[in-house]
Design an enzyme around this catalytic site. Sequence first.
Site, PDB file in Angstrom:
ATOM      1  N   LYS A  17       0.772  -1.130   0.063  1.00  6.71           N
ATOM      2  CA  LYS A  17       0.050  -0.056   0.168  1.00  6.71           C
ATOM      3  C   LYS A  17       0.860   1.304   0.204  1.00  6.71           C
ATOM      4  O   LYS A  17       0.480   2.047  -0.828  1.00  6.71           O
ATOM      5  CB  LYS A  17      -0.908   0.106   1.286  1.00  6.71           C
ATOM      6  CG  LYS A  17      -1.906  -1.063   1.273  1.00  6.71           C
ATOM      7  CD  LYS A  17      -2.849  -0.881   2.485  1.00  6.71           C
ATOM      8  CE  LYS A  17      -2.259  -0.773   3.908  1.00  6.71           C
ATOM      9  NZ  LYS A  17      -1.593  -2.038   4.360  1.00  6.71           N
ATOM     10  N   ARG A  92      -9.070   0.649   9.218  1.00  2.91           N
ATOM     11  CA  ARG A  92      -8.488  -0.578   9.580  1.00  2.91           C
ATOM     12  C   ARG A  92      -9.823  -1.530  10.211  1.00  2.91           C
ATOM     13  O   ARG A  92      -9.559  -2.548  10.480  1.00  2.91           O
ATOM     14  CB  ARG A  92      -7.247  -0.602  10.158  1.00  2.91           C
ATOM     15  CG  ARG A  92      -6.139  -1.280   9.513  1.00  2.91           C
ATOM     16  CD  ARG A  92      -4.989  -0.923  10.279  1.00  2.91           C
ATOM     17  NE  ARG A  92      -3.738  -1.571  10.165  1.00  2.91           N
ATOM     18  CZ  ARG A  92      -2.527  -1.105   9.554  1.00  2.91           C
ATOM     19  NH1 ARG A  92      -2.803   0.086   8.982  1.00  2.91           N
ATOM     20  NH2 ARG A  92      -1.663  -1.709   9.457  1.00  2.91           N
ATOM     21  N   ARG A 127      12.042  -6.714   4.519  1.00  2.00           N
ATOM     22  CA  ARG A 127      11.973  -5.280   4.671  1.00  2.00           C
ATOM     23  C   ARG A 127      12.789  -4.479   5.507  1.00  2.00           C
ATOM     24  O   ARG A 127      13.090  -5.252   6.692  1.00  2.00           O
ATOM     25  CB  ARG A 127      10.418  -5.043   4.976  1.00  2.00           C
ATOM     26  CG  ARG A 127      10.222  -3.477   5.050  1.00  2.00           C
ATOM     27  CD  ARG A 127       8.647  -3.119   4.776  1.00  2.00           C
ATOM     28  NE  ARG A 127       8.000  -3.557   6.026  1.00  2.00           N
ATOM     29  CZ  ARG A 127       6.563  -3.316   6.079  1.00  2.00           C
ATOM     30  NH1 ARG A 127       6.093  -2.548   5.109  1.00  2.00           N
ATOM     31  NH2 ARG A 127       5.782  -3.290   7.238  1.00  2.00           N
ATOM     32  N   ARG A 159      12.035  -3.201  11.210  1.00  2.00           N
ATOM     33  CA  ARG A 159      11.120  -2.824  12.482  1.00  2.00           C
ATOM     34  C   ARG A 159      10.706  -4.072  13.356  1.00  2.00           C
ATOM     35  O   ARG A 159      10.512  -5.528  12.775  1.00  2.00           O
ATOM     36  CB  ARG A 159       9.732  -2.452  11.474  1.00  2.00           C
ATOM     37  CG  ARG A 159       9.571  -1.072  11.277  1.00  2.00           C
ATOM     38  CD  ARG A 159       8.688  -0.667  10.295  1.00  2.00           C
ATOM     39  NE  ARG A 159       7.114  -1.147  10.583  1.00  2.00           N
ATOM     40  CZ  ARG A 159       6.039  -0.923   9.953  1.00  2.00           C
ATOM     41  NH1 ARG A 159       6.327  -0.311   8.803  1.00  2.00           N
ATOM     42  NH2 ARG A 159       5.023  -1.373  10.143  1.00  2.00           N
ATOM     43  N   ARG A 170      -0.527 -10.094  12.816  1.00  2.00           N
ATOM     44  CA  ARG A 170      -0.899  -8.825  12.007  1.00  2.00           C
ATOM     45  C   ARG A 170      -1.969  -9.253  10.935  1.00  2.00           C
ATOM     46  O   ARG A 170      -2.615  -8.649  10.742  1.00  2.00           O
ATOM     47  CB  ARG A 170       0.110  -8.026  11.737  1.00  2.00           C
ATOM     48  CG  ARG A 170       0.857  -7.196  12.683  1.00  2.00           C
ATOM     49  CD  ARG A 170       2.306  -6.794  12.153  1.00  2.00           C
ATOM     50  NE  ARG A 170       2.089  -5.575  11.288  1.00  2.00           N
ATOM     51  CZ  ARG A 170       2.928  -5.199  10.500  1.00  2.00           C
ATOM     52  NH1 ARG A 170       4.193  -5.732  10.586  1.00  2.00           N
ATOM     53  NH2 ARG A 170       3.024  -4.083   9.890  1.00  2.00           N
TER      54      ARG A 170
HETATM   55  P1  ADP Z   1       1.498  -2.310   8.020  1.00  2.00           P
HETATM   56  O1  ADP Z   1       0.543  -1.600   6.634  1.00  2.00           O
HETATM   57  O2  ADP Z   1       2.842  -2.594   7.507  1.00  2.00           O
HETATM   58  O3  ADP Z   1       0.671  -2.954   8.879  1.00  2.00           O
HETATM   59  P2  ADP Z   1       1.525   0.504   9.266  1.00  2.00           P
HETATM   60  O4  ADP Z   1       2.577   1.367   9.208  1.00  2.00           O
HETATM   61  O5  ADP Z   1       0.207   0.603   8.361  1.00  2.00           O
HETATM   62  O6  ADP Z   1       1.922  -0.958   8.957  1.00  2.00           O
HETATM   63  O7  ADP Z   1       1.250   0.358  10.546  1.00  2.00           O
HETATM   64  C1  ADP Z   1       1.991  -0.020  11.789  1.00  2.00           C
HETATM   65  C2  ADP Z   1       1.055  -0.093  13.000  1.00  2.00           C
HETATM   66  O8  ADP Z   1       0.480   0.969  13.325  1.00  2.00           O
HETATM   67  C3  ADP Z   1      -0.073  -1.300  12.974  1.00  2.00           C
HETATM   68  O9  ADP Z   1       0.398  -2.501  13.164  1.00  2.00           O
HETATM   69  C4  ADP Z   1      -1.089  -0.696  14.089  1.00  2.00           C
HETATM   70  O10 ADP Z   1      -0.395  -1.199  15.301  1.00  2.00           O
HETATM   71  C5  ADP Z   1      -0.909   0.760  14.002  1.00  2.00           C
HETATM   72  N1  ADP Z   1      -1.836   1.222  13.068  1.00  2.00           N
HETATM   73  C6  ADP Z   1      -1.952   1.926  11.957  1.00  2.00           C
HETATM   74  N2  ADP Z   1      -2.781   2.383  11.476  1.00  2.00           N
HETATM   75  C7  ADP Z   1      -4.000   1.811  12.291  1.00  2.00           C
HETATM   76  C8  ADP Z   1      -5.318   1.983  12.346  1.00  2.00           C
HETATM   77  N3  ADP Z   1      -5.999   2.627  11.215  1.00  2.00           N
HETATM   78  N4  ADP Z   1      -5.737   1.597  13.220  1.00  2.00           N
HETATM   79  C9  ADP Z   1      -5.290   0.951  14.444  1.00  2.00           C
HETATM   80  N5  ADP Z   1      -4.000   0.799  14.226  1.00  2.00           N
HETATM   81  C10 ADP Z   1      -3.171   1.225  13.272  1.00  2.00           C
END
Ligand code: ADP
Length: 213
Positions: A17, A92, A127, A159, A170
């Site tokens: 994404k 999400r 990554r 990370r 996840r």
């Molecule tokens: P990825 O898309 O690789 O999972 P992100 O960078 O989008 O990673 O998100 C990293 C972390 O931030 C997620 O695992 C979550 O804990 C938190 N996070 C991000 N966006 C949201 C969201 N919309 N709702 C809840 N938690 C979120």
Amino acid sequence: MKRVIKLILLGAPGAGKGTQAEFISEEYGIPAISTGAIIRAAIKGGTEMGKAAKEYTDKGALVPDSVVIGIIKERLAEPDCSKGFILDGFPRTVPQAEALDEMGVEITDVISIEVPDDTILERMSGRRVCKACGATFHVKYNPSPNGDRCVCGEELTIRADDDPDVVRSRLETYHDLTEPLKDFYGKKGKLKIVIGQEKLEDTTALTRAALEA
Ligand code: ADP
Ligand code: ZN
């Protein structure tokens, strides 16, 4: 004149994404908003929100809806969002999507980037991220021209939430809580599916086609 795009990118963690968000951001001149990036910046900055969020992100769990809804509300109020935006990683959960509706945000497009879980596990283990500038690379698919270092010179790191066990959890969270959003936006007639390809450029071509269709 290009039409106004208020886009949501759906897809499992690691589906790509962020990369597609960057491309669309440049092509259409609209900001790409990543809740994950905002949260990581808050953690790095040691803010109250960051401290609270870290407990969730390290485990691969979602940060509470109220927190991320607050983040998005503030960000969408910034002037650069008035001509469109890309949401990467928000909503999400169904309550987060409902909150967008309640804010009166008119989403024009929802694109779900679909990648099998096994492929994602392979991608995440490779990554690498830069803590200094936020750039992302992959040892196999998108290596840094500087090897173990970022283009900015900083050493690249893995990370905490890219650990395979954390990734599996996840993915489970994605299927349970985020995938229902395909139905939520499908019913509104907004959902477009893009099958993630091995090569970034191929996924980009499909994403562009989905936006221009
Ligand atoms: P990825 O898309 O690789 O999972 P992100 O960078 O989008 O990673 O998100 C990293 C972390 O931030 C997620 O695992 C979550 O804990 C938190 N996070 C991000 N966006 C949201 C969201 N919309 N709702 C809840 N938690 C979120
Ligand atoms: Zn860097």
